[in-house]
Design a protein around this motif. Structure first.
Motif, PDB file in Angstrom:
ATOM      1  N   PHE A   1      71.170  49.357  44.940  1.00 53.35           N
ATOM      2  CA  PHE A   1      70.810  50.255  43.840  1.00 53.35           C
ATOM      3  C   PHE A   1      70.963  51.710  44.277  1.00 53.35           C
ATOM      4  O   PHE A   1      71.536  52.537  43.570  1.00 53.35           O
ATOM      5  CB  PHE A   1      69.369  49.999  43.384  1.00 53.35           C
ATOM      6  CG  PHE A   1      68.906  51.013  42.381  1.00 53.35           C
ATOM      7  CD1 PHE A   1      69.221  50.885  41.026  1.00 53.35           C
ATOM      8  CD2 PHE A   1      68.184  52.139  42.780  1.00 53.35           C
ATOM      9  CE1 PHE A   1      68.827  51.851  40.106  1.00 53.35           C
ATOM     10  CE2 PHE A   1      67.786  53.106  41.866  1.00 53.35           C
ATOM     11  CZ  PHE A   1      68.111  52.960  40.532  1.00 53.35           C
ATOM     12  N   ALA A   2      70.451  52.016  45.477  1.00 51.93           N
ATOM     13  CA  ALA A   2      70.488  53.395  45.955  1.00 51.93           C
ATOM     14  C   ALA A   2      71.920  53.925  46.017  1.00 51.93           C
ATOM     15  O   ALA A   2      72.212  55.043  45.574  1.00 51.93           O
ATOM     16  CB  ALA A   2      69.830  53.491  47.330  1.00 51.93           C
TER      17      ALA A   2
ATOM     18  N   ARG B   1      69.200  44.787  59.979  1.00 50.43           N
ATOM     19  CA  ARG B   1      68.261  45.683  59.300  1.00 50.43           C
ATOM     20  C   ARG B   1      69.032  46.788  58.589  1.00 50.43           C
ATOM     21  O   ARG B   1      69.909  47.414  59.168  1.00 50.43           O
ATOM     22  CB  ARG B   1      67.292  46.297  60.316  1.00 50.43           C
ATOM     23  CG  ARG B   1      66.428  45.255  61.006  1.00 50.43           C
ATOM     24  CD  ARG B   1      65.517  45.894  62.019  1.00 50.43           C
ATOM     25  NE  ARG B   1      64.826  44.891  62.833  1.00 50.43           N
ATOM     26  CZ  ARG B   1      63.608  44.387  62.533  1.00 50.43           C
ATOM     27  NH1 ARG B   1      62.957  44.814  61.486  1.00 50.43           N
ATOM     28  NH2 ARG B   1      63.069  43.473  63.304  1.00 50.43           N
ATOM     29  N   LYS B   2      68.661  47.041  57.364  1.00 50.71           N
ATOM     30  CA  LYS B   2      69.307  48.072  56.553  1.00 50.71           C
ATOM     31  C   LYS B   2      68.461  49.336  56.603  1.00 50.71           C
ATOM     32  O   LYS B   2      67.235  49.295  56.468  1.00 50.71           O
ATOM     33  CB  LYS B   2      69.394  47.607  55.082  1.00 50.71           C
ATOM     34  CG  LYS B   2      70.453  46.543  54.848  1.00 50.71           C
ATOM     35  CD  LYS B   2      71.838  47.153  54.843  1.00 50.71           C
ATOM     36  CE  LYS B   2      72.900  46.059  54.745  1.00 50.71           C
ATOM     37  NZ  LYS B   2      74.158  46.430  55.389  1.00 50.71           N
ATOM     38  N   LYS B   3      69.140  50.442  56.797  1.00 51.93           N
ATOM     39  CA  LYS B   3      68.435  51.722  56.732  1.00 51.93           C
ATOM     40  C   LYS B   3      68.257  52.070  55.266  1.00 51.93           C
ATOM     41  O   LYS B   3      69.217  52.381  54.562  1.00 51.93           O
ATOM     42  CB  LYS B   3      69.242  52.798  57.454  1.00 51.93           C
ATOM     43  CG  LYS B   3      69.346  52.515  58.953  1.00 51.93           C
ATOM     44  CD  LYS B   3      70.442  53.329  59.597  1.00 51.93           C
ATOM     45  CE  LYS B   3      70.644  52.841  61.023  1.00 51.93           C
ATOM     46  NZ  LYS B   3      71.962  53.220  61.553  1.00 51.93           N
ATOM     47  N   GLU B   4      67.035  52.042  54.828  1.00 50.32           N
ATOM     48  CA  GLU B   4      66.792  52.135  53.386  1.00 50.32           C
ATOM     49  C   GLU B   4      66.837  53.572  52.886  1.00 50.32           C
ATOM     50  O   GLU B   4      66.187  54.465  53.436  1.00 50.32           O
ATOM     51  CB  GLU B   4      65.453  51.480  53.061  1.00 50.32           C
ATOM     52  CG  GLU B   4      65.512  49.972  53.325  1.00 50.32           C
ATOM     53  CD  GLU B   4      64.177  49.276  53.110  1.00 50.32           C
ATOM     54  OE1 GLU B   4      63.197  49.942  52.715  1.00 50.32           O
ATOM     55  OE2 GLU B   4      64.130  48.045  53.325  1.00 50.32           O
ATOM     56  N   ILE B   5      67.601  53.762  51.818  1.00 56.61           N
ATOM     57  CA  ILE B   5      67.734  55.066  51.177  1.00 56.61           C
ATOM     58  C   ILE B   5      66.708  55.127  50.038  1.00 56.61           C
ATOM     59  O   ILE B   5      66.719  54.291  49.145  1.00 56.61           O
ATOM     60  CB  ILE B   5      69.153  55.253  50.609  1.00 56.61           C
ATOM     61  CG1 ILE B   5      70.202  55.093  51.729  1.00 56.61           C
ATOM     62  CG2 ILE B   5      69.278  56.613  49.916  1.00 56.61           C
ATOM     63  CD1 ILE B   5      71.630  55.014  51.212  1.00 56.61           C
ATOM     64  N   PRO B   6      65.806  56.105  50.095  1.00 55.76           N
ATOM     65  CA  PRO B   6      64.789  56.166  49.026  1.00 55.76           C
ATOM     66  C   PRO B   6      65.352  56.755  47.739  1.00 55.76           C
ATOM     67  O   PRO B   6      66.289  57.554  47.772  1.00 55.76           O
ATOM     68  CB  PRO B   6      63.727  57.073  49.626  1.00 55.76           C
ATOM     69  CG  PRO B   6      64.438  57.917  50.632  1.00 55.76           C
ATOM     70  CD  PRO B   6      65.607  57.123  51.137  1.00 55.76           C
ATOM     71  N   TYR B   7      64.790  56.317  46.613  1.00 58.22           N
ATOM     72  CA  TYR B   7      65.254  56.839  45.333  1.00 58.22           C
ATOM     73  C   TYR B   7      64.075  57.421  44.556  1.00 58.22           C
ATOM     74  O   TYR B   7      62.913  57.116  44.843  1.00 58.22           O
ATOM     75  CB  TYR B   7      65.988  55.774  44.506  1.00 58.22           C
ATOM     76  CG  TYR B   7      65.673  54.330  44.872  1.00 58.22           C
ATOM     77  CD1 TYR B   7      64.653  53.631  44.236  1.00 58.22           C
ATOM     78  CD2 TYR B   7      66.412  53.679  45.864  1.00 58.22           C
ATOM     79  CE1 TYR B   7      64.370  52.318  44.581  1.00 58.22           C
ATOM     80  CE2 TYR B   7      66.127  52.349  46.212  1.00 58.22           C
ATOM     81  CZ  TYR B   7      65.098  51.676  45.563  1.00 58.22           C
ATOM     82  OH  TYR B   7      64.800  50.377  45.891  1.00 58.22           O
ATOM     83  N   ASP B   8      64.427  58.250  43.590  1.00 59.27           N
ATOM     84  CA  ASP B   8      63.427  59.150  42.996  1.00 59.27           C
ATOM     85  C   ASP B   8      63.111  58.738  41.559  1.00 59.27           C
ATOM     86  O   ASP B   8      63.977  58.785  40.677  1.00 59.27           O
ATOM     87  CB  ASP B   8      63.978  60.581  43.049  1.00 59.27           C
ATOM     88  CG  ASP B   8      62.949  61.608  42.564  1.00 59.27           C
ATOM     89  OD1 ASP B   8      61.893  61.217  42.018  1.00 59.27           O
ATOM     90  OD2 ASP B   8      63.225  62.818  42.737  1.00 59.27           O
ATOM     91  N   ILE B   9      61.874  58.374  41.317  1.00 54.63           N
ATOM     92  CA  ILE B   9      61.391  57.901  40.011  1.00 54.63           C
ATOM     93  C   ILE B   9      61.523  58.966  38.922  1.00 54.63           C
ATOM     94  O   ILE B   9      61.409  58.678  37.725  1.00 54.63           O
ATOM     95  CB  ILE B   9      59.924  57.439  40.140  1.00 54.63           C
ATOM     96  CG1 ILE B   9      59.469  56.575  38.959  1.00 54.63           C
ATOM     97  CG2 ILE B   9      58.989  58.627  40.311  1.00 54.63           C
ATOM     98  CD1 ILE B   9      59.606  55.117  39.217  1.00 54.63           C
TER      99      ILE B   9
END
Lengths: 766, 766
Positions: free
Chosen positions: A83-84, A218-226
């Protein structure tokens, strides 16, 4: 008088054996796959009623079989890189400052804007309007440069420094430089730039700490903005789906909501800036525009970069930043409520972790109630962090995660996990008796705890003591001395118990002398309220007996320029003159001007010497006082007072002041009467049992209540504390120290009491 | 290489025996009546060529018989109470502040203006226009009240508190109160009032100290002001008469001229405010009017009261005060010249005492030369006070009065006058070898010194050593390392060697960490110049190699707001970038703003942590360096660095900085390269032999001269110093410590040298 009821705990964990005590409940245990039968035994032995997973562990499929409620972590703002990556415009963002660079020549000056940051986390965002969301600051004049005076260029990053799975247009693949064509020679410059946060900070911390970075699993997770529409929709749908897919989960532990506290890493992969309260990662073009539409003014990057201090809680808050906090908190509460509603619609309990992506929740703020949470959980590092959790309003369940975390850094041959557990418990217990957590728990790998010799017995003993406090007290709060203390600073109730806190209970050498006050209050038999300068500018509330202002000059805690606002000092003087008390620690009410460094120098009778008044002779002699127990610290049998920090160089400035401790010419403890009220000054008050006792006596004296000191039982030995539960007519006596003591109480129980290290004991009061 | 020439001094005063040394001259001895024959013996034995009287003693009538020149004290501004009482309008005046009083109610507030002052010294002056020369200040707003908002009332003072010899209209007979009719509740108020100084401050000090107050033989002298016509005429006539009446006097020692330094006593008779540099007692209505006529603007009392700080030298000087200093210095020089001319017309030598009524003489100021003095004399408390005297330009004779004063406080059974004399000499000698005094002397009662066992031998030995420095050096100055240091502060050359000095060499706990720098420099083989911020704002002079800025934030020595002035920081950066050096001690260039506390944080690479940047991670490790001798203080054989003061809490802020000493997270010594230049930071530098050595190494390194360190002989042991006289090709090696040492030199003399406590030894260099 009392008689001994029973003995609950030794250092090593004597069996709990109390008639009224429940043997189970109020306990959350981390469980993991691969030790199924033993999990069941431990749940039974420890009386756990909830189980949970931890970071890096998954709940066993059989979790439901033991009848415990199941708690599971949930991450609404990260975890789906697909999604990111499909929505790169919705990555969370920050305003950051480049290094501040001195122009050694007047020739063009290049600043690689993100050179000091870890390139896998931070990517300059060139997709935004750089005239609005970037700024080049002349740090000699404090003024931004015109956009036409600087330009941006990029070069590709060395492929060896890029991860293979980054898309071709990943912004991390570019190195971004700002060039100032005609800098002023020997001026300093820095670039405020909007950055994309390409890796969740907590996850990154775990990866770097545990060496997971090169693990392809392991995936380096990209944060997303609500703040953005796709993320908003995705977060709701994903949660709904997850709840449906995980019917066994009873308690959804949000970890947490949307915006991580400000945490960035340096080019060397080491932590570079960490502000547990920081709103740095709550920004985006969309949010800035929405703010402007609502508030009618524009926030430029410098509002957030703040000369590089990023609105640390130590900075006296400025209106624009407070507006932003308010704006963001309201938005976070609205969005979080949507998710909590979904949890409730599925019949589950909604719990919030106090940390990680908690920015904007402000549990003591105006919008927290609106989120509709059932529970909070947080890490308990000491008494203040415990009260920060247990005092949170509008939730019915407060859980504290005790230390140590069941991780190999503590649980290894030669480690001392029992010692850490007892120490953590002794610190937390001071707060728990005053305002109990509803639940306790541990985190990490249960297997490690199980394999550490004797550790499960320690857990059993601590759980037993904890449950006894609830059970024997009959859910009553212990009696206080009846004095209400108002801790006065710029943040007030909004940041209750968070005074001088920096990233949980991590000790900062710099704040040692100040943070001890709140740590002492967190376990003291007084009523505590946190009040802001604005709260009292028109008059100190009637129910407050003693104000405490503690901190370093120019900080939000001492107040800085807030003391210039008309009325504030007058309101405090009025309060004291009418019989109120005030305690100042460090550089209270510091605001140099008009012949004094402390605005309230007339009230305290002492002032900070900054060199200007060395020509004035200062005379004082040391005098005994109620606060120091009738003696002078360092003389006779009274230990010398240790402020535990950089002592101020403080002098007497009123004849009425009395000095009770000093080193050389610098005053450590002084008292002064002002009108019908009383003022006490301490140079510092690092946490120790002795200093806690000094503060308690100071509070009683400042409140004019020294005659009733000892009516609530006070032990002769400061490391022993008591809690008297009126409803049940029971007294808990507990040793906060790691050594055995024999002592006497001032009331309720006659005779000597001997307590083992850390021991607590209940007494029936007749 | 050198060979030992001879041994001059042991701790106890071994006989002086040096072929080239003169056995007499350069020595002033206090003499007194009643020991005539012995005086002659002592003069011969010690080789005194001048004799003098002291306060409280008179010269014997037979003084002339020994062939020594006779020095006598002379007081031009006090001593004739008949004149003083006949001219009450010409009494010297001060602007003083009442106590600062908090208005506890809004009802009329009474402030007894002089309540905190000793009523025999200070009398409010109601004979002046109180609208112009009095002020009531609201110390909450900083604004003066309108004259119509306050009124003055008086009541007679209790007769028991008045001296019988006061005239009926003596202003001390009234108690003066200011009433503010409608104060703002809880605002603070104080009254700036013009006061008459009814008792000379030094005389009063002597009276109170020695219990002479009730001695009817002694008159309390009322000082008079040369600004007024009768005093002016009287001063000249009286001096002429005195010279004619005292033909035996060769040297007139003015003690001093007209305005005493600011020294007032409290209601309890104890010293209340003392500023050895203070212009507080230089004011009068006539002077203020003359200033206005010349400068075109009016000085109100607050210019002098200065929030109660009275323009202490620690206050960054404001233009109005500097204008006043200039105005007063010019006036003092003009008037003093008139008296000096009279002395010269009578064929006598004119000498000025550096102290007491010395205000306005500013020996390093623009007008001092114009006075036309032949000589100065002052008390030598340590090396810096010695250099303050010996470096004074425009006079041919510099005399230092060594300690101890021959007074009963030291000369009594059980006292240790020899120890004090050696200690004083050891401190002064450090300076004397660099820039010799022309003469030394002692003060007090010779009889006491003569009766103290062994003391005359100590005097003999010191006098011999002193004369040897002149004789053996052939009046040459010893070689310096060739580095010129510029001590940078607000005062610059005008207050050479007076940096951080407070009332002579009295130790102030508060300034310990800063005053040590000038004390170290006073005896160091470097060239020293004092430069002001204004001096370098357009560029640091070419002949300076290393700037030193030392002091506490917001003081005149660190600079405070001076660092806001455009160009200053840029000029310093330019100087360093082109290869210059800078050493910062304490809170150098402190001027918080634009993301830093030290304006030159980029140059030093460190900055003061005031709490705002605690969220930024700081990483450093300790590294060896040339300055610390290749090691890390506190590690191995290197003693821990002791800044001897309240350490700043200072952090690294540039990657390039290297840290060489720290306590906890607070940096004590750091170095940084900036362009082609070098910067050194010390948290503090109290005076000690170790710290002096650190500073010398830091200067050499900052100047880029570390490769030539040791070319001038440096002893391994820091308490041993050397002075190499090129013309005579002689080396003086001397032990500044009170313990014996064995050490080696880096050059010129091979082999071990063993020196007794305090010993000095001359070497011939081949």
């Amino acid at each position: 008088m009392g008689r001994i009821h029973n003995d609950e705990e030794g250092t090593g964990g004597a069996a709990v054996n109390h008639a009224q005590q429940k043997s189970s409940g109020r306990l959350t245990l981390p469980i993991q796959s691969g030790m199924d039968e033993r999990v069941g035994q431990l749940i039974g032995m420890l009386g756990a009623d909830w189980v949970r997973n931890s970071d890096g562990t998954s709940l066993p499929d059989t979790a439901a079989q033991w009848g415990a409620r199941i708690m599971s972590t949930y991450f609404p703002a990260r975890g789906d890189n697909e999604f990111a990556l499909a929505h790169p415009d919705e990555t969370t963002r920050m305003f950051l400052s480049s290094a501040t660079v001195t122009a050694m020549e007047s020739s063009p000056l290049d600043i690689e804007v993100a050179a000091e940051y870890y390139h896998k986390q931070i990517a300059p965002d060139l997709g935004v309007d750089t005239e609005r969301f970037w700024q080049v600051m002349d740090r000699s004049t404090g003024c931004p440069l015109k956009r036409s005076d600087w330009r941006i260029s990029t070069v590709p990053r060395d492929a060896a420094d890029c991860d293979d799975d980054w898309p071709a247009d990943d912004p991390r693949r570019e190195v971004v430089t700002v060039t100032i064509d005609s800098p002023e020679r020997f001026h300093l410059y820095s670039v405020n730039f909007m950055a994309k946060q390409m890796w969740d900070s907590t996850q990154m911390y775990n990866y770097l700490t545990n060496g997971w970075e090169d693990d392809p699993q392991r995936k380096k997770e990209i944060p997303y903005d609500i703040r953005y529409p796709a993320t908003r929709q995705f977060a709701r749908e994903q949660l709904t789906r997850w709840l449906e897919d995980n019917p066994q989960v009873d308690v959804v532990r949000f970890t947490t909501f949307f915006y991580h506290f400000h945490l960035v890493f340096g080019a060397d992969g080491k932590e570079k800036f960490v502000d547990w309260f920081g709103y740095g990662a709550s920004v985006s073009p969309k949010a800035i525009d929405a703010f402007e539409a609502e508030y009618g003014y524009r926030l430029d990057p410098e509002v957030f970069v703040d000369e590089g201090y990023y609105n640390s809680p130590f900075r006296p808050p400025r209106k624009k930043f407070v507006d932003w906090m308010d704006f963001t908190s309201r938005f976070v509460a609205e969005q979080a409520k949507q998710l909590v509603d979904i949890v409730h619609a599925h019949g589950r309990t909604a719990m919030m972790f106090l940390g990680d992506n908690w920015i904007g929740t402000e549990p003591y703020g105006d919008y927290f109630a609106g989120i509709g949470l059932d529970a909070v959980v947080g890490s308990v590092g000491n008494a203040a962090t415990c009260r920060m959790i247990s005092d949170i309003p509008h939730v019915s369940i407060h859980e504290g995660r005790l230390l140590p975390y069941f991780f190999p850094d503590t649980f290894h041959p030669g480690g001392q996990p029992e010692k850490e557990a007892w120490s953590s418990w002794r610190q937390a217990r001071r707060a728990i008796v005053r305002c109990p957590l509803d639940r306790i728990g541990w985190g990490g790998y249960l297997k490690l705890a199980d394999e550490a010799p004797g550790f499960t017995e320690v857990m059993q003993s601590i759980a037993g003591q904890f449950r006894a406090i609830h059970d024997i007290s009959q859910e009553d709060r212990p009696a206080t001395c009846g004095v209400k203390v108002g801790v006065l600073n710029a943040w007030g109730a909004r940041r209750s118990w968070q005074t001088h806190m920096v990233a949980h209970a991590l000790p900062y050498e710099h704040t040692t002398a100040h943070v001890g006050v709140v740590e002492a209050l967190a376990g003291m038999a007084v009523d505590v309220e946190f009040v802001s300068f604005a709260d009292i500018a028109d008059g100190v509330p009637d129910d407050i007996d003693v104000l405490i202002n503690v901190g370093e000059a120019a900080t939000a805690f001492s107040g800085g320029a807030a003391w210039r606002q008309p009325g504030l000092a007058q309101a405090v003087r009025d309060f004291i003159a009418r019989g109120g008390g005030i305690i100042g620690v460090g550089e209270p009410a510091a605001c140099p001007g008009n012949g004094r460094f402390f605005e309230l120098a007339d009230v305290f009778g002492v002032d900070r010497e900054c060199g200007w008044s060395l020509s004035t002779d200062r005379y004082f002699s040391l005098q005994p006082h109620f606060i120091t127990g009738g003696g002078i610290p360092g003389h006779g049998t009274i230990p010398a007072f240790d402020p535990q920090g950089r002592p101020g160089q403080v002098t007497v400035v009123r004849d009425s002041v009395k000095v009770h401790a000093a080193h050389g010419q610098s005053i450590d403890i002084a008292t002064n009467c002002f009108g019908d009220g009383r003022a006490v000054y301490f140079a510092g008050l690092g946490y120790s049992a002795d200093n806690e006792r000094l503060l308690y006596r100071a509070i009683m004296w400042a409140a004019g209540r020294e005659d009733s000191y000892g009516e609530l039982p006070v032990a002769q030995c400061p490391q022993v504390d008591t809690a008297y539960y009126r409803k049940a007519n029971k007294l808990l006596v507990f040793n906060n120290g790691g050594t055995p003591v024999t002592t006497r109480l001032s009331s309720l129980v006659a005779g000597e009491i001997t307590l083992d290290a850390g021991e607590s004991r209940w007494f029936d009061i007749d």
